[in-house]
Scaffold this active site. Structure first.
Site, PDB file in Angstrom:
ATOM      1  N   SER A 127      19.649 -45.905 -69.444  1.00  0.00           N
ATOM      2  CA  SER A 127      20.863 -45.415 -68.802  1.00  0.00           C
ATOM      3  C   SER A 127      22.041 -46.322 -69.098  1.00  0.00           C
ATOM      4  O   SER A 127      21.876 -47.544 -69.256  1.00  0.00           O
ATOM      5  CB  SER A 127      20.655 -45.339 -67.280  1.00  0.00           C
ATOM      6  OG  SER A 127      21.872 -45.110 -66.601  1.00  0.00           O
ATOM      7  N   TYR A 152      18.687 -48.625 -59.322  1.00  0.00           N
ATOM      8  CA  TYR A 152      18.424 -47.686 -60.415  1.00  0.00           C
ATOM      9  C   TYR A 152      18.640 -48.375 -61.759  1.00  0.00           C
ATOM     10  O   TYR A 152      17.795 -48.318 -62.655  1.00  0.00           O
ATOM     11  CB  TYR A 152      19.336 -46.467 -60.284  1.00  0.00           C
ATOM     12  CG  TYR A 152      19.311 -45.550 -61.481  1.00  0.00           C
ATOM     13  CD1 TYR A 152      18.175 -44.796 -61.769  1.00  0.00           C
ATOM     14  CD2 TYR A 152      20.406 -45.433 -62.331  1.00  0.00           C
ATOM     15  CE1 TYR A 152      18.134 -43.963 -62.873  1.00  0.00           C
ATOM     16  CE2 TYR A 152      20.380 -44.603 -63.432  1.00  0.00           C
ATOM     17  CZ  TYR A 152      19.243 -43.860 -63.700  1.00  0.00           C
ATOM     18  OH  TYR A 152      19.210 -43.040 -64.804  1.00  0.00           O
TER      19      TYR A 152
END
Length: 332
Positions: A127, A152
């Site tokens: 990501s 995350y």
């Protein structure tokens, strides 16, 4: 090829499965259909794949090593694309343990299954969040990514480190793709475009954080999937001549950015959406949220060079396609 796609009922996974099937690959989809967002949308994506003769589906979670092992044993995939994960920056502030379960324990199970299953290539979702507090633009895979600002992001950075370990120790070819703000038809309801569209059509105000001064490298889903397929077909090989860097290694390991390379300010994104909907939004300008970053911009030169990646969809086209899908799907 036989390709196992985890997260096959997800936004990117379902589109990827569709493209792989269209070119003649066999696909096993693996997904737990959890309730992080409406499972009916996940089932609707899956229903588009199930009639295909070369598609099979198994329901299970990555953290369930037995279920995952059964999927590998029965299908014997040649290549694997791991897109299943607990997503969402903001939710990671509320429920960090779910991110460790899915994104760390689950990813370890994927690596172990690939190692023992002699998988030719593992492509996995990282990501843009790994860049954290980085203020240098555009983001390069050679940049330091040691300062994540959400759980995350930390789990995605961990995935890259874990993948390198398996590439180095066991020769498992792995490629991590740092996705940059993917949008388009069949997208996730927790993403800004989906939320904004629903609220504007309902006449409700939309929350615009950082007073709209965000910029994002919004990337249309078809461009993302095209890059994933190209990457899947180009497994890295060990190369003793490489001088290791943040994105490369002597091991069969690579990390790439995958984005549009054309950042757009959030307020412009909203303007395009308003034009496509034919309605003005009531804007509620708010400060920056914890765990968020002001700007993202992908340097994709390495992916262009190595696999011929070429994103081509401007936001004006991509948002219009999303709105057309949204109106049809929700009968608005």
């Amino acid at each position: 090829m036989r390709v196992l796609v985890t997260g096959a009922a997800g936004f990117i996974g379902s589109k990827l499965s569709e493209v792989l099937l269209a070119r003649g690959d066999e696909v096993l989809g693996f997904d737990n259909l959890n309730a992080y967002y409406d499972p009916r949308l996940k089932q609707a994506r899956l229903d588009r794949l199930l009639p295909h003769a070369n598609f099979r589906f198994m329901r299970g979670a990555l953290e369930d090593s037995i279920a995952l092992g059964e999927a590998f044993a029965s299908f014997q995939p040649q290549r694997v694309v791991n897109l299943a994960a607990q997503a969402g920056v903001r939710y990671s502030l509320e429920n960090p343990r779910s991110y460790v379960d899915s994104n760390v324990v689950g990813f370890l199970n994927v690596l172990e299954a690939c190692r023992h299953g002699d998988v030719e290539h593992l492509v996995y979702a990282s990501s843009s969040s790994v860049y954290g507090a980085n203020r240098k633009l555009p983001f390069s895979v050679d940049d330091n990514v040691d300062h994540p600002v959400s759980m995350y992001a930390a789990t995605k950075k961990a995935n890259e480190l874990m993948a390198h370990t398996y590439s180095h120790l066991f020769g498992v070819p792995t490629t991590g793709l740092r996705f940059f703000t993917v949008y388009g038809p069949w997208g996730r309801p927790d993403m800004a475009l989906f939320l904004f569209t629903r609220k504007i059509l309902a006449g409700e105000p939309i929350d615009i954080f950082n007073h709209g001064r965000h910029s994002r490298d919004f990337t249309y889903v078809d461009d993302i999937v095209e890059g994933v397929v190209r990457t899947l077909d180009n497994a890295p090989a060990p190369d003793a001549a490489i001088t290791p860097s943040a994105g490369t290694s002597n091991a069969p390991y690579r990390v790439y950015n995958i984005g549009n390379d054309q950042p757009v300010e959030l307020l412009r994104y909203v303007e395009v959406l308003e034009q496509c909907l034919g309605r003005k939004a009531e804007r509620r300008l708010l400060p920056m949220q914890p765990g968020d970053v002001p700007d993202t911009w992908a340097d994709v030169d390495a992916l262009r060079r190595d696999v011929g990646y070429s994103p081509s969809t401007p936001v004006e086209v991509g948002v219009a396609r999303f709105v057309a899908w949204y109106r049809e799907y929700h009968r608005v």
